[in-house]
Scaffold this motif. Structure first.
Motif, PDB file in Angstrom:
ATOM      1  N   ASP A   3       5.778 -11.070  -4.059  1.00 35.45           N
ATOM      2  CA  ASP A   3       4.449 -11.335  -3.499  1.00 35.45           C
ATOM      3  C   ASP A   3       4.227 -10.704  -2.125  1.00 35.45           C
ATOM      4  O   ASP A   3       3.124 -10.783  -1.579  1.00 35.45           O
ATOM      5  CB  ASP A   3       4.227 -12.854  -3.395  1.00 35.45           C
ATOM      6  CG  ASP A   3       4.141 -13.518  -4.766  1.00 35.45           C
ATOM      7  OD1 ASP A   3       3.845 -12.815  -5.743  1.00 35.45           O
ATOM      8  OD2 ASP A   3       4.374 -14.736  -4.840  1.00 35.45           O
ATOM      9  N   HIS A   4       5.255 -10.068  -1.539  1.00 34.84           N
ATOM     10  CA  HIS A   4       5.120  -9.515  -0.192  1.00 34.84           C
ATOM     11  C   HIS A   4       4.208  -8.295  -0.197  1.00 34.84           C
ATOM     12  O   HIS A   4       4.281  -7.443  -1.101  1.00 34.84           O
ATOM     13  CB  HIS A   4       6.498  -9.138   0.358  1.00 34.84           C
ATOM     14  CG  HIS A   4       6.536  -8.973   1.834  1.00 34.84           C
ATOM     15  ND1 HIS A   4       6.082  -7.845   2.466  1.00 34.84           N
ATOM     16  CD2 HIS A   4       6.964  -9.810   2.827  1.00 34.84           C
ATOM     17  CE1 HIS A   4       6.245  -7.973   3.772  1.00 34.84           C
ATOM     18  NE2 HIS A   4       6.785  -9.151   4.016  1.00 34.84           N
ATOM     19  N   ASP A   5       3.361  -8.185   0.813  1.00 34.75           N
ATOM     20  CA  ASP A   5       2.387  -7.095   0.884  1.00 34.75           C
ATOM     21  C   ASP A   5       3.032  -5.723   0.999  1.00 34.75           C
ATOM     22  O   ASP A   5       2.442  -4.714   0.579  1.00 34.75           O
ATOM     23  CB  ASP A   5       1.442  -7.313   2.075  1.00 34.75           C
ATOM     24  CG  ASP A   5       0.528  -8.505   1.888  1.00 34.75           C
ATOM     25  OD1 ASP A   5       0.341  -8.920   0.723  1.00 34.75           O
ATOM     26  OD2 ASP A   5       0.012  -9.026   2.906  1.00 34.75           O
TER      27      ASP A   5
END
Length: 234
Positions: free
Chosen positions: A63-65
């Motif tokens: 989920d990290h950008d």
């Protein structure tokens, strides 16, 4: 050549972020920097305290950008093998711009990352580390200037080490698990504290089946070991 080992805390690294949130660690198996995309492409081994922590940590990473590509190659219990592509972090950019280059695998756990970085001369190393200190938290764990014989030994033995790694990668999940269990429970000791019967019971298979998995795994690894011994002799 100046070889520097750093313990880095990066605020824009998705791997570090995942280890801050969950009990897991990342070890680089392979890495390559894509200059066109300005992205670091990696294959990572991921170890967690249990399967739940592994799943939670991988979800946080996913989920990290800054994560652009993610493939789960394999997963067994609390261990996974993944392929990723992430943005170049600020620290990575500073080191590359200062003439630094990665000289060994990196390891990430508990919110920090151990890097092995090389520089061609002391001036480059000092200048880059000074610039790195402006926006990053890090500790120099070791700084050495390898002598030529040390470098030659490293280069000569790198191929032998890769053959052993490739041998481990050639194992199927069943073969690897069977070999690990046999070794951990004393099957190869004298006298043995584990037998084919106890191993068969543990894997819920027949004795011929567990024997076949052991022999296949041993054959693959011994073949690699013989190759490595031959290479070291040369």
């Amino acid at each position: 050549m100046i070889d520097v080992t750093l313990d880095m805390e990066q605020y824009d690294c998705p791997f570090i972020h995942a280890t801050e949130e969950h009990e897991l660690a990342f070890s680089a198996v392979h890495w390559e920097f894509d200059t066109a995309r300005q992205q670091l492409q990696t294959r990572m081994a991921v170890e967690a305290s249990d399967p739940f922590a592994l799943d939670e940590g991988l979800d946080t990473l996913h989920d990290h950008d800054a994560l652009h590509e993610y493939d789960l190659i394999s997963k067994t219990d609390g261990v996974a093998h993944i392929r990723t592509a992430i943005d170049e972090t600020a620290a990575m950019g500073t080191i590359r711009e200062g003439g630094g280059y990665i000289t060994g695998p990196f390891y990430i756990a508990d919110g920090s990352e151990v890097w092995h970085v090389g520089f061609d001369d002391a001036g480059e190393a000092d200048g880059t580390l000074s610039r790195l200190d402006r926006d990053n938290e890090y500790t120099v764990l070791e700084r050495t200037t390898p002598e030529m014989p040390d470098l030659q030994g490293f280069v000569q033995n790198a191929g032998a080490a890769m053959k052993l790694i490739e041998g481990c990668q050639d194992l199927s999940d069943v073969e690897r698990q069977t070999l690990e269990t046999a070794a951990n429970e004393g099957y190869f000791e004298s006298p043995r504290s584990a037998t084919l019967s106890t191993l068969a019971d543990e894997f819920d298979v027949s004795k011929p089946a567990v024997s076949k998995n052991l022999r296949r795994g041993q054959r693959k690894m011994l073949s690699r070991v013989v190759d490595v011994m031959t290479e070291l002799d040369k």
